[in-house]
Enzyme design. Structure first.
Site, short mmCIF file in Angstrom:
data_model
loop_
_atom_site.label_atom_id
_atom_site.label_comp_id
_atom_site.label_asym_id
_atom_site.label_seq_id
_atom_site.Cartn_x
_atom_site.Cartn_y
_atom_site.Cartn_z
N HIS A 64 0.28 1.66 -3.58
CA HIS A 64 -0.13 0.90 -4.71
C HIS A 64 0.92 0.05 -5.60
O HIS A 64 1.57 0.72 -6.27
CB HIS A 64 -1.22 1.72 -5.87
CG HIS A 64 -2.28 2.17 -5.57
ND1 HIS A 64 -3.62 1.87 -5.26
CD2 HIS A 64 -2.46 3.63 -4.84
CE1 HIS A 64 -4.26 2.88 -5.00
NE2 HIS A 64 -3.72 4.03 -4.40
N PHE A 65 0.88 -1.15 -5.24
CA PHE A 65 2.15 -1.87 -5.94
C PHE A 65 1.72 -2.85 -6.88
O PHE A 65 2.66 -3.33 -7.60
CB PHE A 65 3.02 -2.63 -4.63
CG PHE A 65 3.75 -1.62 -3.97
CD1 PHE A 65 4.06 -0.49 -4.12
CD2 PHE A 65 4.51 -2.42 -2.78
CE1 PHE A 65 5.02 0.42 -3.37
CE2 PHE A 65 5.36 -1.65 -2.17
CZ PHE A 65 5.79 -0.25 -2.22
N ASN A 96 -6.64 -2.31 -5.41
CA ASN A 96 -7.31 -1.98 -6.64
C ASN A 96 -6.22 -2.84 -7.97
O ASN A 96 -5.70 -2.02 -8.74
CB ASN A 96 -7.47 -0.54 -7.18
CG ASN A 96 -6.35 0.22 -6.78
OD1 ASN A 96 -5.45 -0.11 -6.07
ND2 ASN A 96 -6.22 1.51 -7.32
N HIS A 181 -11.43 6.14 0.38
CA HIS A 181 -11.19 7.29 -0.64
C HIS A 181 -12.52 8.12 -0.97
O HIS A 181 -13.65 7.49 -1.32
CB HIS A 181 -10.90 6.59 -2.17
CG HIS A 181 -10.74 7.41 -3.14
ND1 HIS A 181 -9.27 7.84 -3.84
CD2 HIS A 181 -11.51 8.59 -3.84
CE1 HIS A 181 -9.44 8.71 -4.86
NE2 HIS A 181 -10.83 9.32 -4.87
N HIS A 234 -5.93 10.79 2.04
CA HIS A 234 -5.62 11.88 1.12
C HIS A 234 -6.44 13.02 1.13
O HIS A 234 -7.32 13.47 0.28
CB HIS A 234 -5.32 11.49 -0.16
CG HIS A 234 -6.29 10.39 -0.99
ND1 HIS A 234 -7.53 10.46 -0.82
CD2 HIS A 234 -5.77 9.36 -1.58
CE1 HIS A 234 -7.79 9.20 -1.48
NE2 HIS A 234 -7.11 8.87 -2.14
N ASP A 305 0.35 7.72 -1.18
CA ASP A 305 -0.32 7.27 -2.29
C ASP A 305 0.34 7.00 -3.55
O ASP A 305 0.11 7.34 -4.48
CB ASP A 305 -1.36 8.17 -2.42
CG ASP A 305 -2.50 7.80 -3.20
OD1 ASP A 305 -2.65 6.69 -3.64
OD2 ASP A 305 -3.49 8.68 -3.74
N HIS A 309 2.09 4.64 -12.63
CA HIS A 309 1.57 4.59 -14.00
C HIS A 309 2.84 4.66 -15.00
O HIS A 309 3.60 5.60 -14.78
CB HIS A 309 0.50 5.31 -14.52
CG HIS A 309 -0.83 5.24 -13.63
ND1 HIS A 309 -1.52 4.07 -13.72
CD2 HIS A 309 -1.17 6.18 -12.70
CE1 HIS A 309 -2.55 4.28 -13.00
NE2 HIS A 309 -2.50 5.34 -12.04
#
Ligand code: DOR
Length: 442
Positions: A64-65, A96, A181, A234, A305, A309
């Site tokens: 997630h970038f 997302n 997911h 995952h 994954d 944050h």
């Protein structure tokens, strides 16, 4: 051999489909042009790889970038910097973001942003939703598309498809392998009261094994009904691993370094909300089952994954704290440490991070050290001991759950299509990432 090469990587121990052995690699025009014993005077540049292992470029199929919209956590530039520093040569990035990547326009925007700003190659997942279901065949075929990703249980962001009818419609329309997911939303909602304020150790009690297996059974049933290829991201439970072992015809399996390395309750005692992730890190029984699935070949690929944050977001009291941890830069060293500890072979590592992604997703010209393929290489020093620290982490988040962990095995070089992007911890080339290509029919 009489050819002259742009670059010769000399004397490294090459790990590929052919086994493990000392070989030179000749690179021309960004591709592997020769493998074997290359005499002197044949190269524009010769790089000494003696004592190092040369692996096919590591492909991280889940990161997630955060760009666009959440650049305070990460962006395509900082995320890919972290990737190549960790020996990763290509990534599949998740939808997302803000806005969500669910249309041709939002995908094209990401691809445009990535060109000339990403240090590694890239593909972007498109979120599957109730609204774009009829566009799926077209969205799958766009340049830079990694295919469709569906959240069956809610996690970070607003992507969620939790009803069977919509999932059925989405899966029926798939042409390519799609990633899921897999946690059952109804059970997550029903059990929210089990979250104990201020206690991240209650995260796996809330998002329990049952939530994962209910969802994965449903997903497999729909994939088998429609004869479509699905990829369970995952996988974190013993129950899923046992079930998936009997359902591999249409289904592929990803596991993550954190589910193989961290364990409850220790991780929550040491790291608190910094160990909070969806699906959660669980107890030793699950970790052992994931290792057993890996050893048995049930597991197809490793994905980090990488879900950055900020510290501020992680420091909120549980459950207001955000779920996710960095991982793209630590995937290789953490897993090489497991190789050195005898938990998997170096060949199996390559199978999980290069051959596996190529086989599952039909990646064109990558995933193998073979003549004619892109010269994507991850050069590692299996003997080097290092301590992982927050300071090394190039992700904007600036922290890793492995801060202070001593590991044996370290990425020392990253080549992307023949260009040496990282060497000995320094980025030494400009960003020249390009979209990953896929074979027709995948
Ligand atoms: O813990 C997680 N964080 N799991 C996900 O599925 C999403 C991710 C994120 O984007 O933060």
């Amino acid at each position: 051999m009489s050819t002259t090469f742009d670059v010769v990587l000399k004397g490294g121990t090459v790990v590929n489909h052919d086994g493990v052995g000392v070989r030179d690699i000749g690179i021309s025009g960004g591709r592997i042009a020769a493998i074997g014993d290359i005499g002197p005077g044949k190269a524009g540049e010769t790089i000494n790889a003696c004592g190092l292992h040369v692996l096919p470029g590591v492909i991280d199929t889940q990161v997630h970038f955060r760009e666009p919209g959440l650049e305070h956590k990460e962006d395509l530039e900082s995320g890919s910097r972290s990737a190549v520093l960790g020996g990763v040569t290509a990534v599949f990035e998740m939808p997302n973001t803000k806005p969500l990547t669910t249309t041709a326009a939002t995908l094209a925007d990401k691809v445009a942003r990535a060109h000339s700003r990403m240090f590694c190659d890239f593909a972007f997942y498109v979120g599957g939703t109730r609204e774009n279901v009829d566009d799926i065949p077209a969205l799958e075929k766009l340049e830079g598309s990694a295919g469709i990703k569906v959240f069956m249980g809610s996690s970070t962001g607003d992507l969620l498809v939790d009803d069977e009818a919509s999932l059925d419609r989405i899966i029926a329309r798939l042409g390519r392998r799609a990633a899921f997911h897999s946690e059952d939303e109804a059970r997550l909602v029903e059990r929210m009261h089990l979250r104990r304020p201020g206690d991240a150790a209650s995260h796996p009690e809330w998002r329990d094994e049952e939530a994962a297996i209910i969802s994965t059974r449903r997903l497999v049933r729909l994939a088998e009904k429609h004869k479509r290829r699905v990829h369970v991201l995952h996988v974190s439970t013993a129950a899923e691993m046992a079930f998936l072992a009997d359902h591999k015809d249409w289904v592929s399996v990803e596991v993550t370094p954190h589910h193989l390395t961290l364990v409850a309750p220790d991780c929550y005692e040491r790291l608190g909300t910094y160990a909070q992730m969806n699906p959660p890190v669980r107890d030793e029984r699950h970790r052992q089952a994931i290792w057993a699935g890996l050893a048995a070949g049930v597991v197809d690929v490793l994905g980090s994954d990488h879900a950055p944050h900020t510290r501020e977001e992680k420091d909120h009291a549980y459950p207001a704290s955000h779920s996710g941890m960095t991982g793209v830069q630590t995937l290789v060293p953490i897993m090489l440490d497991h190789v050195n500890a005898g938990r998997l072979s170096i060949e199996r590592f390559v199978d999980l991070t290069s051959h596996g992604p190529q086989r599952l997703f039909g990646i064109r010209g990558k995933g193998r050290i073979a003549v004619g393929y892109d010269a994507d290489l991850t050069v590692v020093d299996l003997k080097r001991e290092e301590t992982i620290t927050n300071v090394q982490v190039a992700s904007r988040a600036g922290w890793t759950p492995y801060d202070g962990k001593r590991v044996k095995g370290w990425p020392v070089g990253t080549f992307v299509r023949g260009r040496r992007v990282m060497w000995q911890g320094e980025i030494i080339a400009n960003a020249h990432g390009a979209p990953v290509g896929f074979l027709e029919g995948f």
